[in-house]
Design an enzyme around this catalytic site. Structure first.
Site, PDB file in Angstrom:
ATOM      1  N   LYS A 205       0.840  -1.202   0.000  1.00 48.11           N
ATOM      2  CA  LYS A 205       0.000   0.000   0.000  1.00 48.11           C
ATOM      3  C   LYS A 205       0.874   1.252   0.000  1.00 48.11           C
ATOM      4  O   LYS A 205       0.704   2.143  -0.808  1.00 48.11           O
ATOM      5  CB  LYS A 205      -0.926  -0.032   1.225  1.00 48.11           C
ATOM      6  CG  LYS A 205      -1.811   1.172   1.352  1.00 48.11           C
ATOM      7  CD  LYS A 205      -2.754   1.062   2.536  1.00 48.11           C
ATOM      8  CE  LYS A 205      -3.459   2.391   2.763  1.00 48.11           C
ATOM      9  NZ  LYS A 205      -4.345   2.373   3.915  1.00 48.11           N
ATOM     10  N   GLU A 211      10.479  -4.788   4.443  1.00 52.50           N
ATOM     11  CA  GLU A 211      10.498  -6.196   4.034  1.00 52.50           C
ATOM     12  C   GLU A 211      10.198  -6.326   2.539  1.00 52.50           C
ATOM     13  O   GLU A 211      10.873  -7.053   1.812  1.00 52.50           O
ATOM     14  CB  GLU A 211       9.446  -7.000   4.823  1.00 52.50           C
ATOM     15  CG  GLU A 211       9.749  -7.185   6.286  1.00 52.50           C
ATOM     16  CD  GLU A 211       9.221  -6.050   7.157  1.00 52.50           C
ATOM     17  OE1 GLU A 211       9.009  -4.920   6.642  1.00 52.50           O
ATOM     18  OE2 GLU A 211       9.035  -6.288   8.361  1.00 52.50           O
ATOM     19  N   GLY A 266      -4.853  -1.663   5.200  1.00 49.77           N
ATOM     20  CA  GLY A 266      -4.040  -2.792   4.745  1.00 49.77           C
ATOM     21  C   GLY A 266      -4.710  -4.138   4.988  1.00 49.77           C
ATOM     22  O   GLY A 266      -4.819  -4.982   4.098  1.00 49.77           O
ATOM     23  N   ARG A 267      -5.212  -4.337   6.212  1.00 47.78           N
ATOM     24  CA  ARG A 267      -5.790  -5.659   6.548  1.00 47.78           C
ATOM     25  C   ARG A 267      -7.193  -5.832   5.986  1.00 47.78           C
ATOM     26  O   ARG A 267      -7.797  -6.889   6.129  1.00 47.78           O
ATOM     27  CB  ARG A 267      -5.769  -5.871   8.065  1.00 47.78           C
ATOM     28  CG  ARG A 267      -6.450  -4.780   8.858  1.00 47.78           C
ATOM     29  CD  ARG A 267      -6.072  -4.853  10.318  1.00 47.78           C
ATOM     30  NE  ARG A 267      -6.552  -3.706  11.075  1.00 47.78           N
ATOM     31  CZ  ARG A 267      -5.913  -2.547  11.189  1.00 47.78           C
ATOM     32  NH1 ARG A 267      -4.770  -2.363  10.563  1.00 47.78           N
ATOM     33  NH2 ARG A 267      -6.411  -1.563  11.916  1.00 47.78           N
ATOM     34  N   GLU A 352      -4.762  -6.649  14.816  1.00 47.27           N
ATOM     35  CA  GLU A 352      -4.265  -5.323  14.434  1.00 47.27           C
ATOM     36  C   GLU A 352      -5.403  -4.309  14.530  1.00 47.27           C
ATOM     37  O   GLU A 352      -5.177  -3.127  14.763  1.00 47.27           O
ATOM     38  CB  GLU A 352      -3.668  -5.353  13.011  1.00 47.27           C
ATOM     39  CG  GLU A 352      -2.641  -4.259  12.774  1.00 47.27           C
ATOM     40  CD  GLU A 352      -1.918  -4.359  11.442  1.00 47.27           C
ATOM     41  OE1 GLU A 352      -2.573  -4.239  10.397  1.00 47.27           O
ATOM     42  OE2 GLU A 352      -0.688  -4.542  11.425  1.00 47.27           O
ATOM     43  N   HIS A 383      -5.914 -33.568  18.012  1.00 46.53           N
ATOM     44  CA  HIS A 383      -4.834 -34.435  18.509  1.00 46.53           C
ATOM     45  C   HIS A 383      -3.669 -33.613  19.041  1.00 46.53           C
ATOM     46  O   HIS A 383      -2.568 -34.144  19.222  1.00 46.53           O
ATOM     47  CB  HIS A 383      -4.381 -35.372  17.387  1.00 46.53           C
ATOM     48  CG  HIS A 383      -5.505 -36.247  16.912  1.00 46.53           C
ATOM     49  ND1 HIS A 383      -5.786 -37.448  17.505  1.00 46.53           N
ATOM     50  CD2 HIS A 383      -6.445 -36.039  15.964  1.00 46.53           C
ATOM     51  CE1 HIS A 383      -6.850 -37.982  16.902  1.00 46.53           C
ATOM     52  NE2 HIS A 383      -7.281 -37.138  15.963  1.00 46.53           N
ATOM     53  N   LYS A 503       9.344  -0.717  14.144  1.00 51.72           N
ATOM     54  CA  LYS A 503       9.932  -0.489  12.814  1.00 51.72           C
ATOM     55  C   LYS A 503      11.033   0.566  12.898  1.00 51.72           C
ATOM     56  O   LYS A 503      12.110   0.410  12.332  1.00 51.72           O
ATOM     57  CB  LYS A 503       8.862   0.021  11.836  1.00 51.72           C
ATOM     58  CG  LYS A 503       7.828  -0.981  11.412  1.00 51.72           C
ATOM     59  CD  LYS A 503       6.939  -0.335  10.337  1.00 51.72           C
ATOM     60  CE  LYS A 503       5.657  -1.095  10.141  1.00 51.72           C
ATOM     61  NZ  LYS A 503       4.724  -0.433   9.226  1.00 51.72           N
TER      62      LYS A 503
HETATM   63  O1  F6P Z   1       3.277  -2.960   9.798  1.00 51.43           O
HETATM   64  C1  F6P Z   1       1.909  -3.144   9.672  1.00 51.43           C
HETATM   65  C2  F6P Z   1       1.422  -2.806   8.298  1.00 51.43           C
HETATM   66  O2  F6P Z   1       1.362  -1.443   8.130  1.00 51.43           O
HETATM   67  C3  F6P Z   1       0.058  -3.450   8.048  1.00 51.43           C
HETATM   68  O3  F6P Z   1      -0.976  -2.725   8.555  1.00 51.43           O
HETATM   69  C4  F6P Z   1       0.082  -3.580   6.572  1.00 51.43           C
HETATM   70  O4  F6P Z   1      -0.892  -4.472   6.111  1.00 51.43           O
HETATM   71  C5  F6P Z   1       1.497  -4.049   6.346  1.00 51.43           C
HETATM   72  O5  F6P Z   1       2.259  -3.350   7.286  1.00 51.43           O
HETATM   73  C6  F6P Z   1       2.037  -3.859   4.967  1.00 51.43           C
HETATM   74  O6  F6P Z   1       2.013  -2.513   4.586  1.00 51.43           O
HETATM   75  P1  F6P Z   1       2.196  -2.093   3.071  1.00 51.43           P
HETATM   76  O7  F6P Z   1       1.080  -2.706   2.285  1.00 51.43           O
HETATM   77  O8  F6P Z   1       2.168  -0.603   3.067  1.00 51.43           O
HETATM   78  O9  F6P Z   1       3.523  -2.629   2.600  1.00 51.43           O
END
Ligand code: F6P
Length: 540
Positions: A205, A211, A266-267, A352, A383, A503
């Site tokens: 987003k 990452e 995002g979620r 979240e 189990h 972060k």
């Molecule tokens: O660190 C949390 C977050 O901001 C989430 O809310 C989001 O879904 C994820 O990181 C990834 O963010 P982006 O889509 O901006 O890479």
């Protein structure tokens, strides 16, 4: 308003004192038809909530609390595009992502419904070109692997749904999902792939996530290391983002970018362009079916009176257990191997969203909020951890999710699967008394160990078959459950400030791990000691 200071909350607290000691055995014997009566339908989902520690009076009081909290108005405010995400001053409009074409929805002067359908049309065109072999890699070979690079909301939805809908996917095309900055993730997911036939969807987003950008750089290096030149990048990378400038800066042609908007959290973004890799895998028709499933439950949520509104009921029951019974966790038990990633997806969606300690006015909350979601598919969980569900000291409300028709019908395996599901919820609810255990001829000293206390609540959700549509319905059901809880607790379910500090600290700390010279580490003594030890392990 402090919700816990209202008369409606007080009435529930008083009522809780009368229900707390009641058993589900008693509730069923007082109301023998409740197993048939306390059920409902949302779209194709049949929801049985009879095995909850509630009476009709409880539901009436919970609905009154929802009215007092302004839930109907908040639902309408969301659908109208008001800025209900107050701390980020944004609308919350994931429901607009799956509304049928032709319904105008103007938000902040922009017809967002038209924007949604423009992007969907672009996604469909792209997915068709990849699936038909018209879109090729730089050598002219057709694409055989689509690798989504994203994390959190830019990963979990399509990754969960790809696993869930594998039976509907093009088996000549694999989809992979790389999320972790652990290099293992990229290495393992690409080790058997051919760069010439691999397409990366860089999904973020913000397009600033460490990452994702790190993995995307690794992917570009991997492609170029195979002998491709820079011009190949355009054939092997597309982007999904709200941030066109950052996409261009990374080197992806914005012609090959699929946009979305800041009013998609995002979620909650799985039905935005974030679903692109899934659409390529299952095809636009299957994807549209999934969107229609979401929409069916969105409509149920918007238009059904509170006491019959199933996501509302589920949300209120979650509040009931969290705030009144002190439950802290919630088990999700899909009796479907295809739904193995659903608990992980729901962890982000629920935790979240509702892991908050202040209300939307910035005041400390005056009740417990949020639940720790966890789970595994049945029967495997039986189990493993079900022992604690049955005889442990914690109250853990559970969701059982099953289907009438299997995707693969082998002998009577599906019937056995479902027999286990029904048996588990009944055993949790009704248990086995000392007298019943003794009547089996159990030695007296073993009787206490075999007593099953019961009185452990659960919801059962039954759908006709796992399809793109029923998956969409299920996810929408949970999204609106989370919304309901957030409104009662008066928290902003759409921000996530709590993830930021870690972060920032990681960015500050990284040079101390990578530098060749002994660094000055401006941190607490534990962190300093750990970094020093790590550097020794790395021979630095
Ligand atoms: O660190 C949390 C977050 O901001 C989430 O809310 C989001 O879904 C994820 O990181 C990834 O963010 P982006 O889509 O901006 O890479």
């Amino acid at each position: 308003m402090d919700i816990t200071a209202t008369d409606e909350w007080g009435a529930l607290a008083a009522h809780h004192a009368t229900i707390e000691g009641a058993t589900l055995r008693q509730l069923f014997s007082d109301d023998p038809g409740r197993g048939h009566r306390l059920t409902g339908t949302a779209g194709d989902l049949h929801v049985d909530w009879s095995k909850h520690r509630v009476t009709d009076e409880t539901v009436r009081l919970l609905a009154a609390l929802a009215e007092r909290a302004g839930l109907p108005e908040r639902i309408e405010a969301m659908f109208r595009g008001e800025h209900i995400n107050t701390t980020e001053d944004r609308a919350v409009l994931h429901v607009a992502l799956r509304a049928p074409a032709g319904q105008e929805l103007v938000v902040d002067g922009q017809d967002v419904a038209a924007d949604v359908h423009e992007v969907l049309a672009k996604m469909r065109g792209f997915a068709d070109r990849v699936r038909s072999g018209e879109w090729t890699g730089h050598t002219g070979e057709r694409i055989r692997a689509v690798v989504n690079i994203g994390i959190g909301g830019s990963d979990l939805g399509p990754a969960m749904a790809y696993t869930a809908l594998a039976d509907y996917s093009d088996r000549g095309l694999t989809a992979r999902f790389v999320s972790n900055i652990d290099p293992t993730d990229f290495a393992e997911k690409t080790r058997d792939l051919d760069p010439a036939t691999t397409l990366f969807v860089v999904c973020s987003k913000t397009f600033t996530t460490l990452e994702t950008l790190t993995n995307a750089t690794a992917a570009r290096d991997w492609l170029l290391a195979s002998g491709a030149d820079e011009s190949a990048v355009a054939k092997h990378f597309v982007a999904v983002s709200t941030n066109a400038d950052a996409v261009a800066e990374f080197g992806i042609d914005t012609e090959n970018m699929f946009g979305f908007w800041d009013w998609v959290g995002g979620r909650y973004s799985f039905t935005s362009a974030v679903g692109l890799a899934l659409m390529v895998a299952i095809g636009p028709a299957g994807y549209d079916e999934m969107l229609a499933g979401f929409h069916a439950v969105d409509e149920h949520f918007r238009r059904t009176p509170l006491a019959e509104n199933l996501p509302v009921l589920q949300g209120l029951l979650n509040v009931w257990y969290t705030s009144f019974f002190g439950a802290q966790t919630h088990a999700v038990l899909p009796y479907s191997q295809y739904l193995s990633r659903l608990p992980a997806y729901l962890q982000q969606l629920t935790m979240e969203s509702n892991g908050k300690s202040v209300t939307w006015d910035g005041e400390p909350v005056s009740t417990t909020t949020g639940e720790v979601y966890w789970g595994e598919p049945g029967t495997n969980g039986q189990h493993a951890f079900h022992q604690l569900l049955h005889q442990g000291t914690s109250l853990i409300p559970s969701d059982f999710i099953g289907f009438g028709e299997p995707n693969h019908d082998i002998g009577d395996m599906h019937d056995l699967l479902m027999a286990n599901m029904f048996a588990q919820s009944a055993a949790l609810a009704f248990g086995k008394t000392a007298e019943e255990v003794a009547a089996d001829g159990t030695a007296a000293d073993v009787v206490p160990h075999k007593v099953m206390p019961g009185n452990r609540p659960s919801t059962t959700i039954l759908a006709p078959k796992l399809t793109p549509s029923t998956l969409g319905q299920l996810v929408a059901f949970y999204e609106h459950t989370v919304f309901t809880e957030g409104v009662i607790w008066q928290i902003d379910s759409f921000d996530q400030w709590g993830v930021e500090l870690g972060k920032v600290m990681a960015r500050q700390l990284a040079p101390a791990l990578t530098s060749e010279d002994a660094p000055e580490i401006d941190q607490d003594d534990s962190t300093v000691a750990l970094v020093e030890h790590y550097r020794r392990l790395r021979n630095r």
